[in-house]
Design a protein around this motif. Structure first.
Motif, PDB file in Angstrom:
ATOM      1  N   ARG A  14       0.833  -1.209   0.000  1.00 40.95           N
ATOM      2  CA  ARG A  14       0.000   0.000   0.000  1.00 40.95           C
ATOM      3  C   ARG A  14       0.868   1.259   0.000  1.00 40.95           C
ATOM      4  NH1 ARG A  14      -5.351   0.667   0.900  1.00 40.95           N
ATOM      5  NH2 ARG A  14      -5.565  -1.449   1.695  1.00 40.95           N
ATOM      6  N   ARG A  15       1.956   1.256   0.792  1.00 38.56           N
ATOM      7  CA  ARG A  15       2.849   2.421   0.841  1.00 38.56           C
ATOM      8  C   ARG A  15       3.555   2.620  -0.500  1.00 38.56           C
ATOM      9  NH1 ARG A  15       5.311   6.043  -0.186  1.00 38.56           N
ATOM     10  NH2 ARG A  15       6.727   7.323   1.048  1.00 38.56           N
ATOM     11  N   ALA A  16       3.957   1.526  -1.145  1.00 45.14           N
ATOM     12  CA  ALA A  16       4.587   1.635  -2.461  1.00 45.14           C
ATOM     13  C   ALA A  16       3.602   2.202  -3.481  1.00 45.14           C
ATOM     14  CB  ALA A  16       5.114   0.279  -2.915  1.00 45.14           C
ATOM     15  N   TYR A  17       2.308   1.859  -3.350  1.00 48.84           N
ATOM     16  CA  TYR A  17       1.320   2.397  -4.269  1.00 48.84           C
ATOM     17  C   TYR A  17       1.109   3.896  -4.037  1.00 48.84           C
ATOM     18  CZ  TYR A  17      -2.314   2.232  -7.752  1.00 48.84           C
ATOM     19  OH  TYR A  17      -3.035   2.438  -8.905  1.00 48.84           O
ATOM     20  N   VAL A  18       1.199   4.325  -2.789  1.00 47.47           N
ATOM     21  CA  VAL A  18       1.139   5.760  -2.502  1.00 47.47           C
ATOM     22  C   VAL A  18       2.286   6.468  -3.228  1.00 47.47           C
ATOM     23  CG1 VAL A  18       1.441   7.487  -0.674  1.00 47.47           C
ATOM     24  CG2 VAL A  18      -0.100   5.549  -0.323  1.00 47.47           C
ATOM     25  N   GLU A  19       3.464   5.861  -3.220  1.00 44.28           N
ATOM     26  CA  GLU A  19       4.613   6.438  -3.931  1.00 44.28           C
ATOM     27  C   GLU A  19       4.348   6.481  -5.432  1.00 44.28           C
ATOM     28  OE1 GLU A  19       8.344   8.317  -3.949  1.00 44.28           O
ATOM     29  OE2 GLU A  19       6.980   7.828  -2.299  1.00 44.28           O
ATOM     30  N   TYR A  20       3.727   5.434  -5.961  1.00 46.69           N
ATOM     31  CA  TYR A  20       3.342   5.432  -7.375  1.00 46.69           C
ATOM     32  C   TYR A  20       2.419   6.613  -7.673  1.00 46.69           C
ATOM     33  CZ  TYR A  20       0.669   4.075 -11.530  1.00 46.69           C
ATOM     34  OH  TYR A  20       0.026   4.069 -12.744  1.00 46.69           O
TER      35      TYR A  20
ATOM     36  N   TYR B 248       7.036   8.545 -16.220  1.00 43.74           N
ATOM     37  CA  TYR B 248       6.057   7.522 -15.848  1.00 43.74           C
ATOM     38  C   TYR B 248       6.725   6.152 -15.802  1.00 43.74           C
ATOM     39  CZ  TYR B 248       2.030   4.540 -15.539  1.00 43.74           C
ATOM     40  OH  TYR B 248       1.130   3.583 -15.103  1.00 43.74           O
ATOM     41  N   GLN B 249       7.603   5.889 -16.752  1.00 44.18           N
ATOM     42  CA  GLN B 249       8.312   4.604 -16.776  1.00 44.18           C
ATOM     43  C   GLN B 249       9.099   4.387 -15.477  1.00 44.18           C
ATOM     44  OE1 GLN B 249       8.047   2.165 -19.180  1.00 44.18           O
ATOM     45  NE2 GLN B 249       6.385   3.480 -19.891  1.00 44.18           N
ATOM     46  N   LEU B 250       9.629   5.451 -14.903  1.00 42.21           N
ATOM     47  CA  LEU B 250      10.306   5.351 -13.605  1.00 42.21           C
ATOM     48  C   LEU B 250       9.291   5.146 -12.485  1.00 42.21           C
ATOM     49  CD1 LEU B 250      12.918   8.239 -14.015  1.00 42.21           C
ATOM     50  CD2 LEU B 250      13.330   5.766 -14.227  1.00 42.21           C
ATOM     51  N   ALA B 251       8.168   5.835 -12.556  1.00 45.62           N
ATOM     52  CA  ALA B 251       7.149   5.761 -11.506  1.00 45.62           C
ATOM     53  C   ALA B 251       6.475   4.407 -11.437  1.00 45.62           C
ATOM     54  CB  ALA B 251       6.101   6.854 -11.733  1.00 45.62           C
ATOM     55  N   VAL B 252       6.269   3.760 -12.588  1.00 40.13           N
ATOM     56  CA  VAL B 252       5.494   2.518 -12.627  1.00 40.13           C
ATOM     57  C   VAL B 252       6.187   1.379 -11.884  1.00 40.13           C
ATOM     58  CG1 VAL B 252       6.297   1.490 -14.804  1.00 40.13           C
ATOM     59  CG2 VAL B 252       3.898   1.255 -14.125  1.00 40.13           C
ATOM     60  N   VAL B 253       7.475   1.498 -11.625  1.00 47.92           N
ATOM     61  CA  VAL B 253       8.185   0.494 -10.815  1.00 47.92           C
ATOM     62  C   VAL B 253       7.528   0.389  -9.442  1.00 47.92           C
ATOM     63  CG1 VAL B 253      10.407  -0.095  -9.741  1.00 47.92           C
ATOM     64  CG2 VAL B 253      10.339   0.815 -12.073  1.00 47.92           C
ATOM     65  N   ASN B 254       7.049   1.516  -8.916  1.00 47.83           N
ATOM     66  CA  ASN B 254       6.365   1.509  -7.625  1.00 47.83           C
ATOM     67  C   ASN B 254       5.059   0.726  -7.688  1.00 47.83           C
ATOM     68  OD1 ASN B 254       8.113   3.372  -5.983  1.00 47.83           O
ATOM     69  ND2 ASN B 254       7.602   4.730  -7.683  1.00 47.83           N
ATOM     70  N   ARG B 255       4.328   0.854  -8.790  1.00 48.71           N
ATOM     71  CA  ARG B 255       3.078   0.102  -8.963  1.00 48.71           C
ATOM     72  C   ARG B 255       3.369  -1.391  -8.995  1.00 48.71           C
ATOM     73  NH1 ARG B 255       0.019  -2.408 -12.769  1.00 48.71           N
ATOM     74  NH2 ARG B 255      -2.236  -2.100 -12.656  1.00 48.71           N
ATOM     75  N   THR B 256       4.356  -1.775  -9.768  1.00 52.27           N
ATOM     76  CA  THR B 256       4.710  -3.192  -9.876  1.00 52.27           C
ATOM     77  C   THR B 256       5.139  -3.749  -8.528  1.00 52.27           C
ATOM     78  OG1 THR B 256       5.347  -2.858 -12.177  1.00 52.27           O
ATOM     79  CG2 THR B 256       6.201  -4.826 -11.091  1.00 52.27           C
ATOM     80  N   ALA B 257       5.913  -2.977  -7.779  1.00 51.95           N
ATOM     81  CA  ALA B 257       6.365  -3.412  -6.455  1.00 51.95           C
ATOM     82  C   ALA B 257       5.200  -3.535  -5.483  1.00 51.95           C
ATOM     83  CB  ALA B 257       7.406  -2.432  -5.916  1.00 51.95           C
ATOM     84  N   ALA B 258       4.178  -2.719  -5.659  1.00 53.33           N
ATOM     85  CA  ALA B 258       3.068  -2.626  -4.722  1.00 53.33           C
ATOM     86  C   ALA B 258       2.053  -3.748  -4.841  1.00 53.33           C
ATOM     87  CB  ALA B 258       2.354  -1.291  -4.907  1.00 53.33           C
ATOM     88  N   LEU B 259       1.820  -4.240  -6.063  1.00 50.46           N
ATOM     89  CA  LEU B 259       0.659  -5.087  -6.327  1.00 50.46           C
ATOM     90  C   LEU B 259       0.984  -6.566  -6.430  1.00 50.46           C
ATOM     91  CD1 LEU B 259      -1.073  -2.860  -9.020  1.00 50.46           C
ATOM     92  CD2 LEU B 259      -1.600  -3.011  -6.572  1.00 50.46           C
TER      93      LEU B 259
END
Length: 144
Positions: A53-59, A115-126
């Protein structure tokens, strides 16, 4: 464990790309967070001990400016409570509907270098997700 989905399959993404790009779209997002975020080794957040959840907040923090720049907005957001119709084993933590002025704006967002840098957070989160494209319809009134 059942199959999980984080990124689109090539066939699903091609079907998305084959639809018109000049029409407004709404994207239904269903999210199931990891207990512990899973970043690639050496990533700046890998050793922070973040929850999914915290990683998704970062995303959201890192992708939000790009989402807003392309004209995106959140039209609905909710927290999962219980499955009424569907498999009992599937429980989403969160869901939202993102509106884009057109599908081209979505493509502009996902191809943006930041965005390509940011999406790493989404992948880590889910641990699992669903992303579904809808043509916006009328609101209000009945079910018909």
């Amino acid at each position: 464990m059942s199959q999980t989905y984080i990124d689109p399959s090539p066939a699903n993404f091609q079907a998305f790309k084959d639809l018109p790009r000049d029409e407004p779209i709404q994207m239904l997002n269903l999210l199931q967070f990891r207990d512990q975020a899973e970043y690639p080794a050496g990533h700046e957040h890998a050793d922070k001990g973040w929850s999914g959840r915290r990683a998704y907040v970062e995303y959201g923090k890192t992708s939000g400016p790009i989402f807003e720049r392309v004209g995106g907005s959140i039209v609905w957001r909710g927290a999962f409570q219980t499955m009424v119709t569907g498999p009992d084993a599937k429980q989403w933590h969160s869901g939202f509907v993102a509106h884009y002025p057109n599908a081209g704006a979505f493509f502009e967002m996902i191809t943006d270098a930041n965005y390509q840098l940011a999406v790493v957070n989404r992948t880590a989160a889910l641990v699992d997700s669903r992303l579904m494209r809808f043509e916006p319809g009328e609101t209000g009134g009945g079910f018909g």
